[in-house]
Motif scaffolding. Structure first.
Motif, mmCIF file in Angstrom:
data_model
loop_
_atom_site.group_PDB
_atom_site.id
_atom_site.type_symbol
_atom_site.label_atom_id
_atom_site.label_comp_id
_atom_site.label_asym_id
_atom_site.label_seq_id
_atom_site.Cartn_x
_atom_site.Cartn_y
_atom_site.Cartn_z
ATOM 1 N N ARG A 125 0.850 -1.210 0.000
ATOM 2 C CA ARG A 125 0.000 0.000 0.000
ATOM 3 C C ARG A 125 0.880 1.252 0.000
ATOM 4 N NH1 ARG A 125 -2.969 -2.925 4.048
ATOM 5 N NH2 ARG A 125 -2.514 -1.376 5.648
ATOM 6 N N ALA A 126 1.962 1.211 0.780
ATOM 7 C CA ALA A 126 2.883 2.370 0.817
ATOM 8 C C ALA A 126 3.547 2.556 -0.545
ATOM 9 C CB ALA A 126 3.935 2.153 1.900
ATOM 10 N N ASP A 127 3.867 1.445 -1.219
ATOM 11 C CA ASP A 127 4.497 1.536 -2.551
ATOM 12 C C ASP A 127 3.538 2.169 -3.561
ATOM 13 O OD1 ASP A 127 6.810 0.416 -1.600
ATOM 14 O OD2 ASP A 127 6.393 -1.604 -2.364
ATOM 15 N N LEU A 128 2.246 1.862 -3.440
ATOM 16 C CA LEU A 128 1.275 2.484 -4.356
ATOM 17 C C LEU A 128 1.218 3.996 -4.115
ATOM 18 C CD1 LEU A 128 -0.958 2.235 -6.543
ATOM 19 C CD2 LEU A 128 -2.599 2.139 -4.651
ATOM 20 N N THR A 129 1.197 4.374 -2.860
ATOM 21 C CA THR A 129 1.164 5.809 -2.535
ATOM 22 C C THR A 129 2.406 6.481 -3.110
ATOM 23 O OG1 THR A 129 0.016 5.232 -0.497
ATOM 24 C CG2 THR A 129 0.889 7.461 -0.636
ATOM 25 N N ALA A 130 3.565 5.839 -2.961
ATOM 26 C CA ALA A 130 4.814 6.415 -3.476
ATOM 27 C C ALA A 130 4.763 6.549 -5.000
ATOM 28 C CB ALA A 130 5.995 5.545 -3.058
ATOM 29 N N ALA A 131 3.996 5.662 -5.654
ATOM 30 C CA ALA A 131 3.896 5.714 -7.125
ATOM 31 C C ALA A 131 2.844 6.728 -7.590
ATOM 32 C CB ALA A 131 3.569 4.321 -7.662
ATOM 33 N N GLY A 132 2.131 7.352 -6.645
ATOM 34 C CA GLY A 132 1.159 8.390 -7.030
ATOM 35 C C GLY A 132 -0.289 7.951 -6.956
ATOM 36 N N GLY A 133 -0.539 6.722 -6.483
ATOM 37 C CA GLY A 133 -1.918 6.260 -6.302
ATOM 38 C C GLY A 133 -2.397 6.582 -4.890
ATOM 39 N N GLN A 134 -3.649 6.190 -4.610
ATOM 40 C CA GLN A 134 -4.210 6.445 -3.286
ATOM 41 C C GLN A 134 -4.534 5.097 -2.640
ATOM 42 O OE1 GLN A 134 -7.727 8.873 -3.529
ATOM 43 N NE2 GLN A 134 -7.709 9.347 -1.339
ATOM 44 N N ALA A 135 -3.927 4.814 -1.505
ATOM 45 C CA ALA A 135 -4.150 3.519 -0.855
ATOM 46 C C ALA A 135 -5.216 3.641 0.229
ATOM 47 C CB ALA A 135 -2.845 3.020 -0.247
ATOM 48 N N PHE A 136 -5.965 2.556 0.408
ATOM 49 C CA PHE A 136 -7.069 2.541 1.387
ATOM 50 C C PHE A 136 -6.877 1.367 2.343
ATOM 51 C CE2 PHE A 136 -8.544 5.124 -1.995
ATOM 52 C CZ PHE A 136 -9.339 6.090 -1.378
ATOM 53 N N PRO A 137 -7.430 1.488 3.565
ATOM 54 C CA PRO A 137 -7.222 0.423 4.556
ATOM 55 C C PRO A 137 -8.081 -0.819 4.343
ATOM 56 C CG PRO A 137 -8.352 2.301 5.560
ATOM 57 C CD PRO A 137 -8.049 2.689 4.152
ATOM 58 N N SER A 138 -9.057 -0.768 3.417
ATOM 59 C CA SER A 138 -9.862 -1.978 3.148
ATOM 60 C C SER A 138 -10.251 -1.964 1.673
ATOM 61 C CB SER A 138 -11.126 -1.992 4.017
ATOM 62 O OG SER A 138 -12.064 -1.071 3.491
ATOM 63 N N PRO A 139 -10.557 -3.155 1.118
ATOM 64 C CA PRO A 139 -10.955 -3.193 -0.288
ATOM 65 C C PRO A 139 -12.290 -2.481 -0.515
ATOM 66 C CG PRO A 139 -11.152 -5.382 0.713
ATOM 67 C CD PRO A 139 -10.466 -4.512 1.714
ATOM 68 N N ALA A 140 -13.195 -2.587 0.485
ATOM 69 C CA ALA A 140 -14.513 -1.941 0.332
ATOM 70 C C ALA A 140 -14.359 -0.431 0.208
ATOM 71 C CB ALA A 140 -15.404 -2.310 1.509
ATOM 72 N N GLU A 141 -13.434 0.161 0.969
ATOM 73 C CA GLU A 141 -13.217 1.615 0.854
ATOM 74 C C GLU A 141 -12.556 1.963 -0.480
ATOM 75 O OE1 GLU A 141 -11.865 3.358 4.958
ATOM 76 O OE2 GLU A 141 -11.752 1.172 5.049
ATOM 77 N N ALA A 142 -11.671 1.095 -0.946
ATOM 78 C CA ALA A 142 -10.970 1.385 -2.206
ATOM 79 C C ALA A 142 -11.931 1.459 -3.395
ATOM 80 C CB ALA A 142 -9.892 0.330 -2.462
ATOM 81 N N VAL A 143 -12.998 0.650 -3.387
ATOM 82 C CA VAL A 143 -13.857 0.578 -4.582
ATOM 83 C C VAL A 143 -14.964 1.650 -4.597
ATOM 84 C CG1 VAL A 143 -13.453 -1.895 -4.848
ATOM 85 C CG2 VAL A 143 -15.527 -1.127 -3.678
ATOM 86 N N VAL A 144 -15.123 2.391 -3.508
ATOM 87 C CA VAL A 144 -16.216 3.377 -3.447
ATOM 88 C C VAL A 144 -16.085 4.385 -4.598
ATOM 89 C CG1 VAL A 144 -17.160 5.324 -2.124
ATOM 90 C CG2 VAL A 144 -16.615 3.168 -0.976
ATOM 91 N N GLY A 145 -17.150 4.524 -5.390
ATOM 92 C CA GLY A 145 -17.180 5.508 -6.472
ATOM 93 C C GLY A 145 -16.416 5.099 -7.726
ATOM 94 N N SER A 146 -15.810 3.894 -7.738
ATOM 95 C CA SER A 146 -14.996 3.500 -8.905
ATOM 96 C C SER A 146 -15.865 2.982 -10.044
ATOM 97 C CB SER A 146 -14.009 2.395 -8.506
ATOM 98 O OG SER A 146 -13.111 2.896 -7.553
ATOM 99 N N ASP A 147 -15.459 3.338 -11.279
ATOM 100 C CA ASP A 147 -16.150 2.836 -12.470
ATOM 101 C C ASP A 147 -15.679 1.423 -12.802
ATOM 102 O OD1 ASP A 147 -17.375 5.425 -13.078
ATOM 103 O OD2 ASP A 147 -15.321 6.059 -13.505
ATOM 104 N N VAL A 148 -14.377 1.191 -12.553
ATOM 105 C CA VAL A 148 -13.775 -0.105 -12.887
ATOM 106 C C VAL A 148 -13.018 -0.612 -11.667
ATOM 107 C CG1 VAL A 148 -12.075 -1.273 -14.359
ATOM 108 C CG2 VAL A 148 -13.495 0.540 -15.318
ATOM 109 N N VAL A 149 -13.123 -1.920 -11.409
ATOM 110 C CA VAL A 149 -12.342 -2.552 -10.342
ATOM 111 C C VAL A 149 -11.454 -3.607 -10.986
ATOM 112 C CG1 VAL A 149 -12.446 -3.979 -8.261
ATOM 113 C CG2 VAL A 149 -14.145 -2.166 -8.619
ATOM 114 N N VAL A 150 -10.145 -3.463 -10.825
ATOM 115 C CA VAL A 150 -9.199 -4.457 -11.344
ATOM 116 C C VAL A 150 -8.732 -5.326 -10.178
ATOM 117 C CG1 VAL A 150 -6.973 -4.822 -12.482
ATOM 118 C CG2 VAL A 150 -8.406 -2.888 -13.171
ATOM 119 N N LEU A 151 -8.742 -6.650 -10.402
ATOM 120 C CA LEU A 151 -8.243 -7.584 -9.390
ATOM 121 C C LEU A 151 -6.973 -8.235 -9.912
ATOM 122 C CD1 LEU A 151 -11.649 -9.399 -8.610
ATOM 123 C CD2 LEU A 151 -10.683 -7.387 -7.449
ATOM 124 N N MET A 152 -5.898 -8.259 -9.107
ATOM 125 C CA MET A 152 -4.663 -8.967 -9.480
ATOM 126 C C MET A 152 -4.203 -9.754 -8.258
ATOM 127 S SD MET A 152 -3.061 -9.765 -11.984
ATOM 128 C CE MET A 152 -1.595 -10.098 -12.915
#
Ligand code: NAD
Length: 299
Positions: free
Chosen positions: A40-67
């Motif tokens: 999560r810290a690496d994503l923030t360092a790359a310019g993304g926004q990290a969230f403490p849970s998957p449910a919070e991460a998907v709020v308002g998203s048009d697309v959800v990618v799973l890897m």
């Protein structure tokens, strides 16, 4: 790019993190989650926004990618997020999951939530994830695939494999080929070496001849000969893919004799090398297996 501008990315491991970072670099707003705090810290360092849970991460998203590692984890994460998805969200499962479980999940999401799911597993490894040169095998209806295409083309070349689940089927079959090639290539390399041939010369000759494959062109010269064994693709994940392909072959009444034999060898290598092993380390087990019998030193 489509109008799908807000993307949630769940699973920021060896593949997910560089893929998410590429999306950020092309101007996509990426909201991410991984169980690992470091990821999560690496994503923030790359310019993304990290969230403490998957449910919070998907709020308002048009697309959800799973890897994520496999179908079991994909299903568990979907159970956590499905109540938080907007209607008409597109879920893209880029993990190497099981085709029939993917079909069931897609049917269920469509019926109960009005959410579309396409499968889009990849080939090309960590290097391809970093450089945006993955081969992306997409399963879904043509309209769904068109919707996913704009985003996926930032990550590689899109191939429409067929209906939902087709991407996961062809990915597993590809890896059964790749793993079987790697095992037999390792047997040939080690036999040639023991005969006195120079491994670099052998690879050069194979690569100009009909024995060439991803194992002779990439895995042996880049990870095995130099002894780095750092491709970034876990042995355990490769074995999972081989088993998915073998199950598929059995389900259609065409069990793979050679594939099953390769799985036996890979499973033995997995037991010997343990959970953290890179898949290229199987070459070490081929070498050990083919050593002359050692006399039993025990009492
Ligand atoms: P990885 O193990 O490096 O990453 C998986 C990530 O998922 C980890 O960071 C882990 O913390 C996270 N995770 C696990 N459970 C989770 C959960 N419940 N919620 C959120 N995050 C969770 O694996 P990878 O190599 O990135 O592979 C991902 C998928 O891509 C696998 O299906 C693999 O088979 C496939 N794949 C890998 C490669 C490769 O070269 N590594 C190439 C092609 C395809």
């Amino acid at each position: 790019m489509t109008s799908d501008n807000s993307v949630a990315f769940i699973g920021l491991g060896a593949m997910g993190l560089p893929m998410a970072a590429r999306l950020v670099a092309t101007g996509v707003a990426v909201r991410g989650f991984d169980l690992s705090e470091t990821a999560r810290a690496d994503l923030t360092a790359a310019g993304g926004q990290a969230f403490p849970s998957p449910a919070e991460a998907v709020v308002g998203s048009d697309v959800v990618v799973l890897m994520l590692p496999d179908s079991t984890v994909v299903e568990a994460v979907m159970a956590q997020i499905r109540g938080s998805l907007k209607p008409a969200t597109l879920v893209i499962d880029m993990s190497s999951s099981e085709p029939l479980r993917t079909r069931q999940l897609a049917d269920d999401l469509r019926t109960r939530e009005g959410v579309d799911l396409v499968d889009a597993p990849v080939s090309g490894g960590v290097k391809g994830a970093r450089s945006g040169t993955l081969t992306i095998m997409v399963g879904g209806q043509p309209g769904q695939v068109d919707r996913a295409r704009g985003l996926l083309e930032h990550l590689g070349v899109v191939k429409h494999a067929g209906p939902v689940g087709a991407g996961h089927a062809v990915k597993a079959l590809n890896n059964l080929l790749s793993a079987t090639h790697l095992w037999v290539t390792s047997e040939a390399m080690l036999a040639g070496e023991r005969f006195g041939l120079d491994p670099s010369v052998m690879l050069e000759i194979f690569n100009g001849s009909s024995g060439r494959s991803g194992s002779t062109e990439n895995k042996w010269p880049n990870f095995i000969l130099p002894g780095t064994f750092d491709s970034g693709f876990a042995l355990r994940l490769m074995l999972k893919d081989m088993r998915i392909a073998a199950d598929l072959a059995r389900q259609v009444g065409l069990p793979s004799a050679l594939g099953e034999a390769a799985i036996e060898q890979w499973a033995r290598a997995d037991q010997r090398l343990g959970p953290g092993a890179d898949h290229t380390e199987v070459a070490r087990c081929v070498a050990d297996r083919s050593s002359p019998e050692q006399p039993d030193q025990s009492d």
